[in-house]
Motif scaffolding. Sequence first.
Motif, PDB file in Angstrom:
ATOM      1  N   ASP A 165       0.829  -1.215   0.000  1.00 47.54           N
ATOM      2  CA  ASP A 165       0.000   0.000   0.000  1.00 47.54           C
ATOM      3  C   ASP A 165       0.859   1.259   0.000  1.00 47.54           C
ATOM      4  O   ASP A 165       0.451   2.302   0.509  1.00 47.54           O
ATOM      5  CB  ASP A 165      -0.943   0.001   1.205  1.00 47.54           C
ATOM      6  N   GLU A 166       2.041   1.167  -0.589  1.00 45.46           N
ATOM      7  CA  GLU A 166       2.954   2.319  -0.583  1.00 45.46           C
ATOM      8  C   GLU A 166       2.320   3.550  -1.237  1.00 45.46           C
ATOM      9  O   GLU A 166       2.498   4.674  -0.764  1.00 45.46           O
ATOM     10  CB  GLU A 166       4.262   1.959  -1.307  1.00 45.46           C
ATOM     11  N   GLU A 167       1.553   3.336  -2.307  1.00 46.09           N
ATOM     12  CA  GLU A 167       0.900   4.473  -2.970  1.00 46.09           C
ATOM     13  C   GLU A 167      -0.072   5.165  -2.030  1.00 46.09           C
ATOM     14  O   GLU A 167      -0.190   6.391  -2.036  1.00 46.09           O
ATOM     15  CB  GLU A 167       0.199   4.007  -4.246  1.00 46.09           C
ATOM     16  N   ARG A 168      -0.774   4.382  -1.198  1.00 47.77           N
ATOM     17  CA  ARG A 168      -1.691   4.993  -0.233  1.00 47.77           C
ATOM     18  C   ARG A 168      -0.919   5.826   0.780  1.00 47.77           C
ATOM     19  O   ARG A 168      -1.311   6.959   1.098  1.00 47.77           O
ATOM     20  CB  ARG A 168      -2.493   3.914   0.501  1.00 47.77           C
ATOM     21  N   LEU A 169       0.168   5.293   1.290  1.00 43.22           N
ATOM     22  CA  LEU A 169       0.978   6.022   2.270  1.00 43.22           C
ATOM     23  C   LEU A 169       1.485   7.341   1.695  1.00 43.22           C
ATOM     24  O   LEU A 169       1.456   8.378   2.364  1.00 43.22           O
ATOM     25  CB  LEU A 169       2.155   5.153   2.719  1.00 43.22           C
TER      26      LEU A 169
ATOM     27  N   THR B 169       2.418 -13.138  -1.470  1.00 45.05           N
ATOM     28  CA  THR B 169       2.234 -12.217  -2.595  1.00 45.05           C
ATOM     29  C   THR B 169       0.859 -12.401  -3.205  1.00 45.05           C
ATOM     30  O   THR B 169       0.149 -11.427  -3.487  1.00 45.05           O
ATOM     31  CB  THR B 169       3.323 -12.449  -3.658  1.00 45.05           C
ATOM     32  N   ALA B 170       0.459 -13.654  -3.398  1.00 42.57           N
ATOM     33  CA  ALA B 170      -0.879 -13.939  -3.931  1.00 42.57           C
ATOM     34  C   ALA B 170      -1.949 -13.563  -2.907  1.00 42.57           C
ATOM     35  O   ALA B 170      -3.000 -13.013  -3.261  1.00 42.57           O
ATOM     36  CB  ALA B 170      -0.983 -15.411  -4.306  1.00 42.57           C
ATOM     37  N   TRP B 171      -1.662 -13.833  -1.631  1.00 39.49           N
ATOM     38  CA  TRP B 171      -2.645 -13.574  -0.572  1.00 39.49           C
ATOM     39  C   TRP B 171      -2.999 -12.094  -0.480  1.00 39.49           C
ATOM     40  O   TRP B 171      -4.177 -11.738  -0.368  1.00 39.49           O
ATOM     41  CB  TRP B 171      -2.096 -14.082   0.757  1.00 39.49           C
ATOM     42  N   VAL B 172      -2.008 -11.213  -0.523  1.00 36.72           N
ATOM     43  CA  VAL B 172      -2.301  -9.784  -0.321  1.00 36.72           C
ATOM     44  C   VAL B 172      -2.964  -9.144  -1.542  1.00 36.72           C
ATOM     45  O   VAL B 172      -3.513  -8.052  -1.439  1.00 36.72           O
ATOM     46  CB  VAL B 172      -1.036  -8.990   0.076  1.00 36.72           C
ATOM     47  N   ILE B 173      -2.920  -9.827  -2.679  1.00 30.86           N
ATOM     48  CA  ILE B 173      -3.665  -9.316  -3.833  1.00 30.86           C
ATOM     49  C   ILE B 173      -5.162  -9.463  -3.585  1.00 30.86           C
ATOM     50  O   ILE B 173      -5.945  -8.564  -3.887  1.00 30.86           O
ATOM     51  CB  ILE B 173      -3.247 -10.055  -5.123  1.00 30.86           C
ATOM     52  N   VAL B 174      -5.570 -10.586  -2.990  1.00 34.71           N
ATOM     53  CA  VAL B 174      -6.995 -10.817  -2.714  1.00 34.71           C
ATOM     54  C   VAL B 174      -7.409 -10.278  -1.348  1.00 34.71           C
ATOM     55  O   VAL B 174      -8.586 -10.010  -1.106  1.00 34.71           O
ATOM     56  CB  VAL B 174      -7.350 -12.312  -2.823  1.00 34.71           C
ATOM     57  N   ALA B 175      -6.445 -10.103  -0.431  1.00 36.73           N
ATOM     58  CA  ALA B 175      -6.737  -9.574   0.911  1.00 36.73           C
ATOM     59  C   ALA B 175      -5.706  -8.490   1.244  1.00 36.73           C
ATOM     60  O   ALA B 175      -4.823  -8.699   2.085  1.00 36.73           O
ATOM     61  CB  ALA B 175      -6.698 -10.695   1.939  1.00 36.73           C
ATOM     62  N   PRO B 176      -5.803  -7.337   0.585  1.00 41.01           N
ATOM     63  CA  PRO B 176      -4.771  -6.304   0.706  1.00 41.01           C
ATOM     64  C   PRO B 176      -4.593  -5.731   2.102  1.00 41.01           C
ATOM     65  O   PRO B 176      -3.546  -5.171   2.407  1.00 41.01           O
ATOM     66  CB  PRO B 176      -5.231  -5.227  -0.286  1.00 41.01           C
TER      67      PRO B 176
END
Length: 224
Positions: A150-154, A197-204
Amino acid sequence: MYQHFFKRIIDFLLALIALTILSPILIPVIIGLLLTGEHYVFYFQKRIGYKNRPFFIWKFATMLKNSPNMEGGLHTTRKDPRILPMGDFLRKTKINELPQLINILKGDMSIIGPRPLVDKTFEPYSEHVKQNIYNIKPGLTGIGSIVFRDEERLLSETKMTASEFYVRYIAPYKGELELWYQKHLSFYTDFMLIFLTAWVIVAPNSNLVYKIFRDLPDKPEELQ
């Protein structure tokens, strides 16, 4: 033995299999990029690689060609006006990074490792981090990519400039994470990082990474 031999074999085989399996996704993306935006498909950028040697990274084009010279520079925020029509979707799903499978086949990169940076985002690292972070090959994904998904959000929400926030908070912690990875490099660590990596795409919003790797450096309050 794993780092210097088996990791390269696994990287090559996984990259080859992934390119084959993902071709039904990659081909429509290529066509879509040719028909939209500035009508170019790939973006090649000089990055810092293994042993701090430069190489050119492959990515799908998601931003205007001249974006590094426009307002915002090398830091991208949410709803950035420089993002191309398909760019937001490609960036959120990380599909824009898939052409780096070619870099992996060539031996420039690994599946798991520190992200290869441009000079401007590499410079804020401490001297210790700069001297050690690329003692292993840079990766398509890794602990830094997962924690900073979520670097863009930060960068969008801070009251500082994006550059100042990156220098003061993101770079120091990201450097700690990547040095942690080198100390814990193993098949198990790489396997779990691929899964995450796959997990955080579906559960960011998930913090599963901190539950699996309980000895990660503590995240600064400013990055919560």
